[in-house]
Scaffold this motif. Structure first.
Motif, PDB file in Angstrom:
ATOM      1  N   UNK A 179       6.000 -45.732 -12.230  1.00 31.02           N
ATOM      2  CA  UNK A 179       5.204 -44.684 -11.597  1.00 31.02           C
ATOM      3  C   UNK A 179       5.594 -43.340 -12.190  1.00 31.02           C
ATOM      4  N   UNK A 180       4.601 -42.527 -12.520  1.00 31.50           N
ATOM      5  CA  UNK A 180       4.839 -41.210 -13.089  1.00 31.50           C
ATOM      6  C   UNK A 180       4.648 -40.127 -12.043  1.00 31.50           C
ATOM      7  N   UNK A 181       5.584 -39.200 -12.015  1.00 32.17           N
ATOM      8  CA  UNK A 181       5.550 -38.096 -11.063  1.00 32.17           C
ATOM      9  C   UNK A 181       5.501 -36.791 -11.841  1.00 32.17           C
ATOM     10  N   UNK A 182       4.533 -35.949 -11.550  1.00 27.43           N
ATOM     11  CA  UNK A 182       4.413 -34.654 -12.203  1.00 27.43           C
ATOM     12  C   UNK A 182       4.171 -33.588 -11.147  1.00 27.43           C
ATOM     13  N   UNK A 183       4.235 -32.326 -11.568  1.00 26.84           N
ATOM     14  CA  UNK A 183       3.879 -31.248 -10.666  1.00 26.84           C
ATOM     15  C   UNK A 183       5.019 -30.302 -10.358  1.00 26.84           C
ATOM     16  N   UNK A 184       4.914 -29.640  -9.214  1.00 24.93           N
ATOM     17  CA  UNK A 184       5.837 -28.577  -8.839  1.00 24.93           C
ATOM     18  C   UNK A 184       7.208 -29.092  -8.436  1.00 24.93           C
ATOM     19  N   UNK A 185       7.278 -30.346  -7.989  1.00 29.50           N
ATOM     20  CA  UNK A 185       8.514 -30.888  -7.437  1.00 29.50           C
ATOM     21  C   UNK A 185       9.043 -32.036  -8.269  1.00 29.50           C
TER      22      UNK A 185
END
Length: 198
Positions: free
Chosen positions: A1-7
């Motif tokens: 699973x890929x997590x991106x963004x501000x956090x």
């Protein structure tokens, strides 16, 4: 699973674990139309570990204009068994009636998109996509857990109706393929904040 963004992945997981607003879930009907509904959820990936794979300065279109840099992470979690949701990785677990339309829809097409976000400024949240699995919840373990999480217990009329012995319940287990977080706290710092749901 890929997590991106501000956090980071851990921060996104903490938000999903502690926020008590329903997930907005989008799917397709058997005829190919779009459908959306809101469901209570449980996040089972709070012990996920971060492994940063890449950092990009380009904003993600899914951020809705968020100008924060994207951190791309691979997320893994130890096997967990919470409220009947046994998983070897992060999941969103939802409860609904076995006769609900969405059950038919997800059995026809398991692709979903979702969003969990605050309803009051400063706006922030997590959205993503993944696949859904429907399975029986004969003991209503997940529903009972969600009644406690969202309503503080089962001593109320709604819980009495939902937990009725003749009512069949299912779990909807969503395995995310992608999570993207956004946080408008900085750009909305001059906006009066309302009480947050979480």
């Amino acid at each position: 699973m890929h997590v991106t963004g501000a956090w980071s992945a851990a921060e996104a997981g903490e938000f999903l674990e502690t926020t008590r607003v329903p997930v907005r879930l989008a799917c397709h009907t058997p005829k190919g139309h779009l459908w959306m509904l809101s469901l209570w959820y449980l996040w089972t990936g709070s012990d996920a570990s971060d492994e940063v794979a890449e950092v990009s300065d380009a904003p993600d279109e899914a951020a809705g204009g968020n100008d924060a840099s994207d951190e791309v992470a691979e997320v893994g979690a130890a096997p967990t068994d919470l409220a009947g949701c046994r998983s070897e990785g992060p999941e969103l677990c939802c409860a609904t009636s076995a006769n609900a339309d969405v059950v038919e829809y997800l059995r026809s097409d398991d692709a979903v998109a979702f969003e969990i976000s605050t309803n009051h400024p400063p706006y922030r949240g997590v959205r993503g996509r993944g696949t859904a699995t429907v399975e029986p919840d004969e003991e209503k373990a997940l529903l009972t857990h969600l009644l406690d999480r969202y309503l503080g217990g089962t001593d109320n009329d709604l819980a009495g109706r939902l937990l009725a012995p003749e009512r069949e319940e299912v779990r909807i287990r969503i395995t995310p393929e992608r999570l993207h977080s956004w946080d408008f706290s900085e750009r909305m710092r001059d906006v009066s904040t309302a009480t947050r749901e979480e």
